[in-house]
Enzyme design. Structure first.
Site, PDB file in Angstrom:
ATOM      1  N   GLY A 189       0.811  -1.330  -0.031  1.00 28.21           N
ATOM      2  CA  GLY A 189       0.068  -0.112   0.126  1.00 28.21           C
ATOM      3  C   GLY A 189       1.031   1.429  -0.034  1.00 28.21           C
ATOM      4  O   GLY A 189       2.096   1.156   0.040  1.00 28.21           O
ATOM      5  N   ASP A 208      -8.479  11.577  10.440  1.00 28.93           N
ATOM      6  CA  ASP A 208      -8.520  11.015   9.206  1.00 28.93           C
ATOM      7  C   ASP A 208      -9.189   9.517   9.095  1.00 28.93           C
ATOM      8  O   ASP A 208      -8.723   8.543   8.684  1.00 28.93           O
ATOM      9  CB  ASP A 208      -7.225  10.801   8.684  1.00 28.93           C
ATOM     10  CG  ASP A 208      -7.095  10.754   7.223  1.00 28.93           C
ATOM     11  OD1 ASP A 208      -7.893  11.195   6.442  1.00 28.93           O
ATOM     12  OD2 ASP A 208      -6.152  10.391   6.709  1.00 28.93           O
ATOM     13  N   LYS A 235       5.964   0.770   7.687  1.00 28.19           N
ATOM     14  CA  LYS A 235       5.725   1.950   6.985  1.00 28.19           C
ATOM     15  C   LYS A 235       6.869   2.673   6.750  1.00 28.19           C
ATOM     16  O   LYS A 235       7.420   3.435   7.662  1.00 28.19           O
ATOM     17  CB  LYS A 235       4.670   2.948   7.752  1.00 28.19           C
ATOM     18  CG  LYS A 235       4.198   4.215   6.841  1.00 28.19           C
ATOM     19  CD  LYS A 235       2.704   4.750   8.055  1.00 28.19           C
ATOM     20  CE  LYS A 235       2.356   6.127   7.157  1.00 28.19           C
ATOM     21  NZ  LYS A 235       1.511   6.777   7.989  1.00 28.19           N
ATOM     22  N   GLY A 292       4.225   7.993   2.893  1.00 29.70           N
ATOM     23  CA  GLY A 292       4.925   6.822   2.212  1.00 29.70           C
ATOM     24  C   GLY A 292       4.430   5.637   1.938  1.00 29.70           C
ATOM     25  O   GLY A 292       3.066   5.332   2.162  1.00 29.70           O
TER      26      GLY A 292
END
Length: 400
Positions: free
Chosen positions: A81, A199, A102, A86
């Site tokens: 993903g 978010d 990540k 990033g």
């Protein structure tokens, strides 16, 4: 020299030596204490968000060599993903444990801030509906977060991919809504800190082996002090279609901002359509206004995903649409808290107030794609009352 004089001399020597010896010992202990304190401070990430401190942060740190070996040097084959800060890679530790890595963008101006923010926040959070942070890595220009690996990708993959929608029957979707609500409730009220995620969206909800939801990506989250209910910012971060109107237009955010995002997500889970799908089509309505239109017309089931037509609970669907509409009302004061929402989802004995017209979020394609290059820092105020590749994970605007 007589015996008396010798005895007096010995006492004098002892009287001089003992204080000196004690002073040396105390000085040594003091030096050790301050060296240890300085070393601890040096090995601790800088404090953020009101001085929240991580203890034993070095125990969370991974060597870069281990991360590179786990991800085969960040091979494209291991990439699962990508977000606004990033890419994310699947990795395998020497003990066989799977991890999600990540890797923040090297040239991202916000990378270091978002990195520290996630470490400070997520290391302190433990809940079954939140993705667990295992550690981090700082090596050269690399800033890396290491999470538990959640195998079933993100919720948007199942909701919006036609070939996958059938795998989420109504009972699974209801269970996912409940889990997301519990996770947000923990952030707002049950953790040691009051955290606003800012978010909440389908691509930031990961699904484990049993399709249990886990909220991820805390790079935009903010900590509130105990008596704080609202904050203002000049830097708007989030995703179009999920941001509450008071946040998108004026930079005001609170727990009710997350409630609004949750309401949008509930309507997406029911309909199987993105809120932004309506922006990008010839329809004049967004998902919220479409849901409101069907509610007012007495045809709320028209919102239901067609893949669910043969297996669903009519009462549960209508109640969830009702809850979703309550969450997206324009006035934040009219939106329920996450504690009330959790009760609404778990008990039919909780009476639901009638929803009012939601905040319609009509936006042109030009506004959706408007580039923003300048950033400003947050300005917090306290009031005593009261990993999807094709989706941008944050958008920046300036409030009017």
């Amino acid at each position: 020299m007589c015996a008396g004089e010798k005895k007096l001399s010995s006492i004098t020597i002892v009287a001089i030596v003992i204080p000196i010896a004690v002073s040396v010992v105390l000085l040594f202990i003091g030096c050790c204490f301050f060296c240890r304190r300085a070393r601890k401070k040096y090995n601790t990430l800088p404090e953020e968000n009101g001085g929240v401190e991580i203890t034993n942060v070095e125990s969370l740190q991974f060597d870069l060599d281990i991360i590179e070996a786990a991800t085969n040097k960040f091979s494209e084959d291991n990439k699962i993903g990508e977000g606004g800060f990033g890419a994310v890679y699947k990795g395998t530790l020497p003990n066989g444990q799977y991890i999600a890595v990540k890797r923040l963008l090297v040239r991202s101006g916000q990378g270091a801030v978002e990195f520290k923010n996630e470490v400070v926040l997520v290391a302190k959070l433990q809940h079954r509906n939140l993705v667990r942070l295992l550690g981090f890595c700082l090596g050269g220009e690399e800033k890396i977060l290491v999470y538990e690996y959640v195998p079933n990708k993100s919720l948007d993959y199942f909701l919006f991919e036609p070939s996958k929608q059938g795998e989420l029957d109504w009972s699974k979707r209801y269970k996912i809504k409940e889990g997301i609500a519990r996770g947000i409730l923990y952030l707002h009220e049950d953790s040691r800190l009051r955290i606003i995620h800012r978010d909440i969206k389908a691509s930031n909800v990961l699904l484990d082996d049993n399709m249990n939801p886990k909220i991820s990506d805390f790079g935009m989250a903010r900590i509130f002090v105990v008596d704080q209910t609202q904050a203002n910012t000049n830097r708007i971060v989030g995703t179009f279609g999920y941001m509450s109107p008071e946040y998108a237009m004026h930079g005001r955010y609170s727990v009710k901002s997350d409630v609004f995002s949750f309401g949008v997500l509930v309507l997406e889970i029911i309909s199987g359509k993105k809120n932004t799908h309506f922006y990008q089509s010839e329809l004049a309505e967004d998902l919220l206004s479409y849901a409101w239109k069907q509610w007012r017309n007495g045809t709320p089931l028209e919102l239901l995903d067609t893949t669910l037509r043969n297996s669903y609970s009519r009462n549960e669907v209508i109640r969830c649409i009702h809850i979703g509409l309550l969450c997206v009302q324009e006035n934040p004061a009219n939106r329920p808290t996450m504690a009330t929402i959790a009760l609404m989802l778990n008990s039919y004995s909780v009476m639901l107030p009638l929803p009012q017209q939601p905040a319609f979020l009509h936006r042109s394609r030009a506004k959706l794609n408007k580039p923003i290059t300048e950033l400003e820092s947050d300005q917090h105020t306290s009031q005593s009352n009261g990993w999807s590749v094709n989706e941008a994970s944050f958008t920046e605007l300036y409030p009017r």
